[in-house]
Design a protein around this motif. Structure first.
Motif, PDB file in Angstrom:
ATOM      1  N   GLY A 142       0.815  -1.209   0.000  1.00  0.00           N
ATOM      2  CA  GLY A 142       0.000   0.000   0.000  1.00  0.00           C
ATOM      3  C   GLY A 142       0.846   1.255   0.000  1.00  0.00           C
ATOM      4  N   ALA A 143       0.174   2.392   0.159  1.00  0.00           N
ATOM      5  CA  ALA A 143       0.849   3.704   0.136  1.00  0.00           C
ATOM      6  C   ALA A 143       1.703   3.840  -1.121  1.00  0.00           C
ATOM      7  CB  ALA A 143       1.681   3.916   1.396  1.00  0.00           C
ATOM      8  N   THR A 144       1.191   3.292  -2.214  1.00  0.00           N
ATOM      9  CA  THR A 144       1.883   3.340  -3.509  1.00  0.00           C
ATOM     10  C   THR A 144       0.877   3.884  -4.519  1.00  0.00           C
ATOM     11  OG1 THR A 144       3.201   1.428  -2.851  1.00  0.00           O
ATOM     12  CG2 THR A 144       3.226   2.014  -5.179  1.00  0.00           C
ATOM     13  N   TYR A 145       0.988   5.163  -4.786  1.00  0.00           N
ATOM     14  CA  TYR A 145      -0.035   5.891  -5.527  1.00  0.00           C
ATOM     15  C   TYR A 145       0.101   5.752  -7.040  1.00  0.00           C
ATOM     16  CZ  TYR A 145      -1.441   8.522  -1.341  1.00  0.00           C
ATOM     17  OH  TYR A 145      -1.910   8.893  -0.104  1.00  0.00           O
ATOM     18  N   THR A 146      -1.038   5.538  -7.683  1.00  0.00           N
ATOM     19  CA  THR A 146      -1.161   5.749  -9.118  1.00  0.00           C
ATOM     20  C   THR A 146      -2.238   6.809  -9.299  1.00  0.00           C
ATOM     21  OG1 THR A 146      -0.427   3.537  -9.769  1.00  0.00           O
ATOM     22  CG2 THR A 146      -1.834   4.726 -11.326  1.00  0.00           C
ATOM     23  N   PHE A 147      -1.901   7.881 -10.006  1.00  0.00           N
ATOM     24  CA  PHE A 147      -2.876   8.950 -10.224  1.00  0.00           C
ATOM     25  C   PHE A 147      -2.680   9.583 -11.587  1.00  0.00           C
ATOM     26  CE2 PHE A 147       0.744  10.934  -8.044  1.00  0.00           C
ATOM     27  CZ  PHE A 147       0.948  12.120  -8.725  1.00  0.00           C
ATOM     28  N   GLN A 148      -3.731  10.226 -12.052  1.00  0.00           N
ATOM     29  CA  GLN A 148      -3.653  10.972 -13.311  1.00  0.00           C
ATOM     30  C   GLN A 148      -3.916  12.447 -13.026  1.00  0.00           C
ATOM     31  OE1 GLN A 148      -6.672   9.998 -16.236  1.00  0.00           O
ATOM     32  NE2 GLN A 148      -8.197   9.534 -14.670  1.00  0.00           N
ATOM     33  N   PHE A 149      -3.341  13.297 -13.883  1.00  0.00           N
ATOM     34  CA  PHE A 149      -3.589  14.727 -13.721  1.00  0.00           C
ATOM     35  C   PHE A 149      -3.535  15.427 -15.063  1.00  0.00           C
ATOM     36  CE2 PHE A 149       1.055  14.576 -13.444  1.00  0.00           C
ATOM     37  CZ  PHE A 149       1.462  15.721 -14.125  1.00  0.00           C
ATOM     38  N   VAL A 150      -4.250  16.527 -15.120  1.00  0.00           N
ATOM     39  CA  VAL A 150      -4.185  17.438 -16.260  1.00  0.00           C
ATOM     40  C   VAL A 150      -3.806  18.803 -15.712  1.00  0.00           C
ATOM     41  CG1 VAL A 150      -5.485  18.632 -18.065  1.00  0.00           C
ATOM     42  CG2 VAL A 150      -5.845  16.185 -17.691  1.00  0.00           C
ATOM     43  N   LEU A 151      -2.772  19.396 -16.284  1.00  0.00           N
ATOM     44  CA  LEU A 151      -2.290  20.708 -15.851  1.00  0.00           C
ATOM     45  C   LEU A 151      -2.480  21.708 -16.981  1.00  0.00           C
ATOM     46  CD1 LEU A 151      -0.674  22.557 -13.868  1.00  0.00           C
ATOM     47  CD2 LEU A 151       1.402  21.733 -15.006  1.00  0.00           C
TER      48      LEU A 151
END
Length: 198
Positions: A180-189
């Motif tokens: 755990g505490a292993t992030y997968t995320f997406q973002f738009v800037l």
């Protein structure tokens, strides 16, 4: 005659296609996969911290980890996500489908982290995740999107997709053995300071 030649040259230079603004490329979602941000090690018997782990500081504009004294936007540790108040990074949580959020809502209220309260709340059901006490699974709440005003003053939208290494499906997830505490995320800037994500 000389004046006419000068004016012609001026008009030619002013209309040079090389001087025209380049067309804006469509914004695309960036994906960050398996960002490890382990929580402090806690003695289950006493509840005391026996090993303190550092936050992982991430810059959306540079799309990489930075050190604490640089212009990062988000810091991760365990289920806690901090914003860089020293650089005036503000955040809010909104409900919606990530791809369908085309601009920052006029009603969005951005806040800074303070000693008393985080801009991105922690705790099951309070912010971006829920915790199942029966299975011990930590899962992102569907439809929760983080909006940011970044260290550079631009706007971004962020969606946490998984809290476990390898992003296991609900059927595959074993919170007792998966890391755990292993992030997968997406973002738009949006790099130009506007509130639109298209």
């Amino acid at each position: 005659m000389l004046l006419s030649l000068f004016l012609s040259l001026f008009v030619f230079m002013a209309c040079d296609p090389a001087d025209e603004d380049e067309p804006q490329l469509p914004l695309v979602a960036e994906m960050v996969v398996d960002l490890s941000a382990p929580n402090d090690v806690i003695d289950r018997g006493t509840g005391q911290v026996v090993e303190e782990k550092p936050f992982q500081y991430y810059s959306l504009s540079e799309n990489k980890l930075l050190s604490e004294n640089e212009s990062w936007d988000l810091a991760f540790k365990g289920t806690t996500i901090r914003t860089n108040a020293a650089k005036n990074v503000r955040a809010t949580l909104v409900d919606g489908v990530f791809q369908e959020i085309k601009e920052v809502p006029e009603t969005a209220t951005f806040t800074l982290d303070t000693e008393a309260e985080l801009a991105i709340p922690t705790g099951s059901g309070n912010g971006w995740y829920s915790y199942n006490p029966s299975t011990h699974a930590i899962k992102p709440i569907p439809g929760k999107v983080i909006l940011l005003q970044t260290a550079s003053g631009n706007y971004a939208k962020v969606e946490i997709l998984s809290y476990y290494k390898g992003s296991p499906s609900d059927e595959e997830l074993d919170p007792l053995t998966d890391e755990g505490a292993t992030y997968t995320f997406q973002f738009v800037l949006q790099p130009n300071g506007t509130t639109k994500f298209e």
